[in-house]
Design a protein around this motif. Structure first.
Motif, PDB file in Angstrom:
ATOM      1  N   LEU A 116      -0.072  -4.378   5.517  1.00  0.00           N
ATOM      2  CA  LEU A 116      -1.111  -5.061   4.739  1.00  0.00           C
ATOM      3  C   LEU A 116      -1.934  -5.979   5.641  1.00  0.00           C
ATOM      4  O   LEU A 116      -3.168  -6.039   5.538  1.00  0.00           O
ATOM      5  N   ASN A 129      -3.204   1.503  -6.193  1.00  0.00           N
ATOM      6  CA  ASN A 129      -3.954   0.348  -5.725  1.00  0.00           C
ATOM      7  C   ASN A 129      -4.525  -0.328  -6.970  1.00  0.00           C
ATOM      8  O   ASN A 129      -4.287  -1.512  -7.211  1.00  0.00           O
ATOM      9  N   ARG A 158       0.857  -1.185   0.000  1.00  0.00           N
ATOM     10  CA  ARG A 158       0.000   0.000   0.000  1.00  0.00           C
ATOM     11  C   ARG A 158       0.891   1.232   0.000  1.00  0.00           C
ATOM     12  O   ARG A 158       1.806   1.328   0.818  1.00  0.00           O
ATOM     13  N   PHE A 202       2.607 -10.492  -1.919  1.00  0.00           N
ATOM     14  CA  PHE A 202       2.502  -9.147  -1.324  1.00  0.00           C
ATOM     15  C   PHE A 202       2.474  -9.210   0.206  1.00  0.00           C
ATOM     16  O   PHE A 202       3.082  -8.378   0.867  1.00  0.00           O
ATOM     17  N   TYR A 203       1.751 -10.162   0.750  1.00  0.00           N
ATOM     18  CA  TYR A 203       1.514 -10.222   2.207  1.00  0.00           C
ATOM     19  C   TYR A 203       2.540 -11.085   2.941  1.00  0.00           C
ATOM     20  O   TYR A 203       2.580 -11.066   4.169  1.00  0.00           O
ATOM     21  N   PHE A 248      -5.947  -5.385  -2.987  1.00  0.00           N
ATOM     22  CA  PHE A 248      -5.318  -6.083  -1.855  1.00  0.00           C
ATOM     23  C   PHE A 248      -6.313  -6.947  -1.087  1.00  0.00           C
ATOM     24  O   PHE A 248      -5.917  -7.724  -0.230  1.00  0.00           O
ATOM     25  N   ASP A 268      -6.947   1.004   4.224  1.00  0.00           N
ATOM     26  CA  ASP A 268      -5.512   0.715   4.248  1.00  0.00           C
ATOM     27  C   ASP A 268      -4.872   1.070   5.586  1.00  0.00           C
ATOM     28  O   ASP A 268      -3.650   1.165   5.693  1.00  0.00           O
ATOM     29  N   SER A 301      -4.759  -9.241  -5.288  1.00  0.00           N
ATOM     30  CA  SER A 301      -3.419  -9.112  -4.690  1.00  0.00           C
ATOM     31  C   SER A 301      -3.409  -9.577  -3.231  1.00  0.00           C
ATOM     32  O   SER A 301      -2.472  -9.267  -2.495  1.00  0.00           O
TER      33      SER A 301
END
Ligand code: HEM
Length: 940
Positions: free
Chosen positions: A504, A191, A184, A855-856, A846, A379, A850
């Protein structure tokens, strides 16, 4: 008579045949017959025009099938029908003497879900109005694509002066990549990787109401002129008079309340009366303030525009005519004519352009627009920052910059956020507060959540480091899109990468808590429990076979097969949402982080870029939730004892930080968790908020009435007034103040008498007029017979009618007493949430495509899914008939405030008052659990 009406009449009369009160079995048979006939006549189709919208009102046959004669009886009220279906309330909502209550419950609950899905589909179809200049394409389409299918917009490209302009592709096709898509971003850009600016700080608020209906007091169209007859403007009706006459909490002992300040030394003898919700606690009140500070802000660094304006306390209606307030009136009311407030910031107020499509002329945007000075994404920007200034207040641990800075405080367990210090950017009123990205309107509740989630951030980092020590060469799951083939091992993660992953995770946990813990307690009934779990987990992903059955029925029989782009959107809203459930490719073994379709493919904006609408802010003006006094308890002693009564105002701004550090998270958690919040009703605004001292105002009083200001802000922002607001959202409008009286109540009930009294107060404050049936007042809806709705609202021409059209939206939804079971909010607020809460998930990659280890990290994905490092852990028993995992906020509390473990053992949902016995099936009874019998809160 049409075929459907004939069948319907036959089924309804089948119930009544033979005797005045048909036997339960005969009733049940008639309902089953009605269901069969309903299936034969088919489900209603999605409306083609606004005038044909569903309005939450079903046919007589459908009502009979889902809720029996009771549901048929209340069909004629303006309120949605699902309120009256079997099984949508507590145990009393199930029929007596039927062969099977589970069958009727199934009909009622799945029927309610059906209604909700229709509403959501039509809300998505009719209520999206973007203020960026994309609206013309939405209506007219672009390059052969229908508006709803458009996925990129030139208006959301980064401008030439943006530092990332070249990085995203400059004046060619803009696609975010590399570092910009890994996590983020501070301002929320990228995004949506194909629409870099979407949801970023400073973008205009959208609208859910047609542009032409906004700013009704400008009288821009003949319809708005007809609707309000020149009766409304910024200070008319007088907002402070409304606040004092309709918002003030009545007190049984004014001295013990002391205008919300309580008594010296936090004496437990203080008392401020307020109307309390038995099934929702003060933690829930502060939770939603904590959320709004993530989602939106009209203000910049605690300020509005520099110019001051008057805020009323000058006139009232006397015998339906405006009269100036005398000094005696002012004293009696307790309002202040010399208060002033700063005007709202305006982004654009030049006359909006127009375009024509399909023979109709439209505005390209609302007459005025306003910037959302926060990121619109979920976020956790209130914790992590949303611009260059706010991020400077976010302090990282100097010994491990993957972590938030937390300091030990002697005498209270665990770490606490540091206090703002010289060199930090902050406004004078924030001096002495904890250093956080969003410091405004700080009090003990915000301090609680900011400290809690800073701890949660660090818990994730600690767990990651622990696992990395055990398996340093293990694959973390994280990938760098600039070097996608390289496996990033646990030991390779930089502090920044770990910090970003923790953000995240925290943001997703917050979204999950809100969706499956806060909201099902706010809307405490079975359909909403099922609906919200489906919203997070995806339609068929709740894990409970009964849920899947109910919801699958809804889809397979309810909506048929998708045949075109519009239908596809509709299907998406049914199946979609839930991290990775629908997110295209998010579960794919071939997921490629360099492929924009994999990274971004799961989001759906339904043809209109995402931002919150002004109307969303309106329905979050929830100030009545806050009590004046906190019933303070000590977790290390007897949790059943109220030791002190601490005035919320004595925890305002820097005083919150002192209160937190001297008493600690555990005691505040227990106190806020045990206490009931204020219901959203008239006559329930905190006294302290009507009289709050805001030294930033350079005015004679330096005070402001926040309740009155809520009304003024909505008027400044051009929110349609209550009745048109409802029509715009596809709800039935009211024909007068009397419609606010709940028809379910017995004629002689005390509650009904109170509601009748409120009706007369509304009439006194907003007034009446002689109506003119030749004046059409809306094109959003028509009467049931297809005729236009006119100034007389169904009453005879020339008769005296209520000025119901002028009622401020906040006043209207506070006056709504007819609500589905367990609804802490009104149905008008609810529909606003239905569309926007869904979009907040659908639009965010996210939470869809995603939501991936790339990403996480793998630990991050598991943490969000399992509510922590291990799990899932199941709750004992079957609360309200469901096997369910231990709820996410409860897990956060257990992990980070271990002193609360004994108390939380009894808690199923952290937002239900902790000492309450939840009883059976959505009971709202205010009754102590066995070991809380001595808690004085249960004697009040
Ligand atoms: C101690 C408790 C609270 C205090 C002192 C407080 C104070 C304020 C103040 C001073 C404003 C700014 C008014 C303006 O100039 O426009 C405001 C706005 C607002 N408050 Fe509260 N509030 C509190 C609790 C809450 C809660 C529990 C909610 C629930 C959601 C809430 C929702 C809002 C919203 C939606 C706005 C409008 C924000 C915007 O326009 O961007 N507040 N509040």
């Amino acid at each position: 008579m049409s075929l459907i009406s004939l069948i319907s009449a036959a089924a309804v009369s089948a119930v009544a045949q033979g005797s005045d009160t048909p036997s339960p079995k005969r009733q049940e048979a008639a309902e089953v017959k009605a269901c069969a006939q309903m299936a034969f006549t088919g489900f209603r189709t999605i409306a083609d025009t606004r005038a044909q919208r569903f309005q939450g009102k079903v046919t007589e046959l459908t009502a009979l099938c889902r809720g029996g004669t009771n549901a048929v009886k209340f069909r004629m009220t303006p309120w949605i029908d699902l309120t009256n279906y079997w099984g949508t309330g507590d145990l009393t909502s199930l029929p007596k003497g039927y062969l099977s209550t589970s069958a009727s419950q199934f009909r009622g609950v799945s029927g309610a879900l059906h209604d909700l899905e229709y509403q959501r589909i039509e809300l998505i179809k009719f209520n999206l109005f973007d203020n960026n200049g994309t609206y013309q394409d939405y209506i007219a389409g672009r390059n052969g694509l229908v508006g709803a299918a458009i996925k990129t917009w030139p208006q959301l490209r980064l401008a030439q002066n943006d530092p990332n302009y070249v990085l995203v592709g400059g004046d060619g096709e803009q696609i975010c990549k590399g570092q910009l898509i890994r996590a983020r971003t501070l301002t929320g850009i990228c995004n949506d990787i194909r629409n870099p600016l979407m949801g970023s700080t400073g973008m205009p608020f959208a609208r859910n109401a047609e542009f032409e209906t906004t700013f009704p007091d400008l009288g821009q169209t003949q319809l708005t002129k007809n609707r309000h007859g020149g009766r409304i403007n910024l200070l008319t009706p007088d907002p402070q008079v409304i606040s004092r006459k309709l918002f003030t909490r009545a007190q049984s002992n004014s001295e013990a309340c002391n205008r919300g300040f309580g008594l010296p030394n936090n004496s437990p003898d203080a008392n401020c009366d307020y109307q309390k919700a038995p099934f929702f606690n003060v933690l829930a009140a502060y939770w939603i303030q904590f959320m709004t500070h993530d989602w939106f802000s009209h203000m910049e660094e605690g300020h509005n525009a520099p110019e001051l304006m008057e805020v009323g306390c000058t006139t009232q209606l006397v015998n339906n005519a405006a009269a100036p307030l005398s000094p005696e009136d002012i004293q009696t009311l307790g309002c202040r004519p010399s208060d002033r407030a700063d005007k709202t910031y305006v982004l654009q107020d030049s006359p909006p352009g127009q375009f024509t499509s399909g023979g109709r002329t439209y505005l390209v945007r609302a007459p005025k627009t306003f910037a959302n000075n926060n990121t619109a994404w979920w976020d956790a920007s209130q914790l992590y920052g949303y611009d260059d200034v706010s991020v400077k207040r976010v302090k990282r641990d100097p010994n491990d910059s993957a972590k938030m800075m937390l300091e030990p405080v002697s005498g209270v367990g665990g770490g606490y956020l540091p206090v703002l210090s010289a060199g930090d950017p902050f406004e004078p009123q924030w001096a002495g507060q904890e250093s956080v990205a969003f410091p405004d309107n700080w009090s003990i509740g915000l301090s609680f959540y900011h400290n809690l989630f800073a701890r949660e951030h660090n818990s994730f980092v600690d767990e990651f480091r622990k696992q990395a020590r055990l398996k340093p060469n293990g694959d973390s799951g994280l990938r760098n899109p600039s070097d996608p083939k390289r496996v990033i091992r646990n030991q390779d993660l930089s502090n920044d990468e770990l910090f970003d992953a923790a953000r995240l995770v925290v943001a997703a946990e917050i979204a999950k808590i809100h969706t499956i813990e806060w909201t099902p307690q706010l809307l405490y009934n079975e359909p909403l429990y099922k609906g919200m779990n489906a919203n997070w987990n995806g339609l068929l992903g709740t894990g409970d076979p009964d849920d899947s059955k109910a919801l699958a029925e809804l889809v397979t029989h309810g909506f048929g097969h998708s045949k075109n782009a519009t239908k596809e959107s509709q299907w998406y809203s049914v199946f979609a949402s839930g991290p990775g459930i629908f997110g295209m490719g998010s579960k794919s073994p071939h997921y490629d982080i360099t492929n924009p379709n994999d990274v971004n493919g799961g989001v759906n904006h339904f043809g209109s870029p995402f931002n919150f609408p002004e109307e969303f802010v309106t329905v979050y003006r929830l100030h009545p939730l806050v009590p004046d006094l906190i019933e303070y308890r000590d977790a290390s002693k007897d949790p059943n004892r109220i030791v002190q009564k601490v005035a919320v105002i004595e925890t305002f701004e820097g005083k919150a930080t002192d209160a937190m550090r001297s008493r600690g998270l555990a005691n505040w958690g227990l106190s806020l968790g045990r206490q009931r919040l204020g219901i959203l009703a008239l006559h329930n605004h905190p006294q302290f908020l009507q009289n709050i001292l805001l030294p930033r105002f350079n005015t004679p009083t330096r005070q402001i009435d926040i309740g009155a200001l809520d009304l003024i802000r909505d008027r400044e922002h051009g929110v349609p007034r209550f009745n048109e607001f409802r029509r715009q959202y596809g709800l039935r409008s009211l024909t007068g103040y009397d419609d606010f009286v709940d028809q379910h109540l017995a004629a002689d009930s005390a509650v009904r008498k109170e509601q009748v009294e409120i009706v007369s107060q509304l009439r006194e404050v907003y007034g009446t007029h002689v109506c003119d049936a030749s004046k059409v007042i809306t094109d959003a809806q028509v009467n049931e017979d297809g005729s236009p709705i006119n100034d007389c609202l169904g009453h005879p021409n020339g008769s005296v009618v209520d000025n119901i059209e002028d009622v401020d939206t906040v006043v209207g939804w506070l006056a709504e007493s007819t609500r589905p079971h367990g609804f802490a909010i009104s149905e008008t607020q609810f529909v606003v949430f239905v569309v926007n809460a869904s979009r907040r998930l659908f639009s965010d990659r996210f939470f869809t495509s995603s939501f991936r280890p790339e990403f996480y990290t793998q630990l991050g994905v598991d943490w969000v899914n399992n509510n922590g490092p291990v799990g899932p852990i199941m709750e004992a028993g079957t609360p309200n008939g469901h096997r369910q995992p231990v709820s996410p906020l409860k897990r956060v509390l257990v992990r980070n405030v271990p002193e609360l473990v004994p108390e939380l053992q009894h808690v199923v949902n952290a937002f239900d008052p902790w000492g309450r016995d939840r009883g059976q099936y959505y009971s709202l009874e205010w009754k102590p659990r066995p070991d809380a019998g001595s808690d004085p809160a249960f004697k009040q």
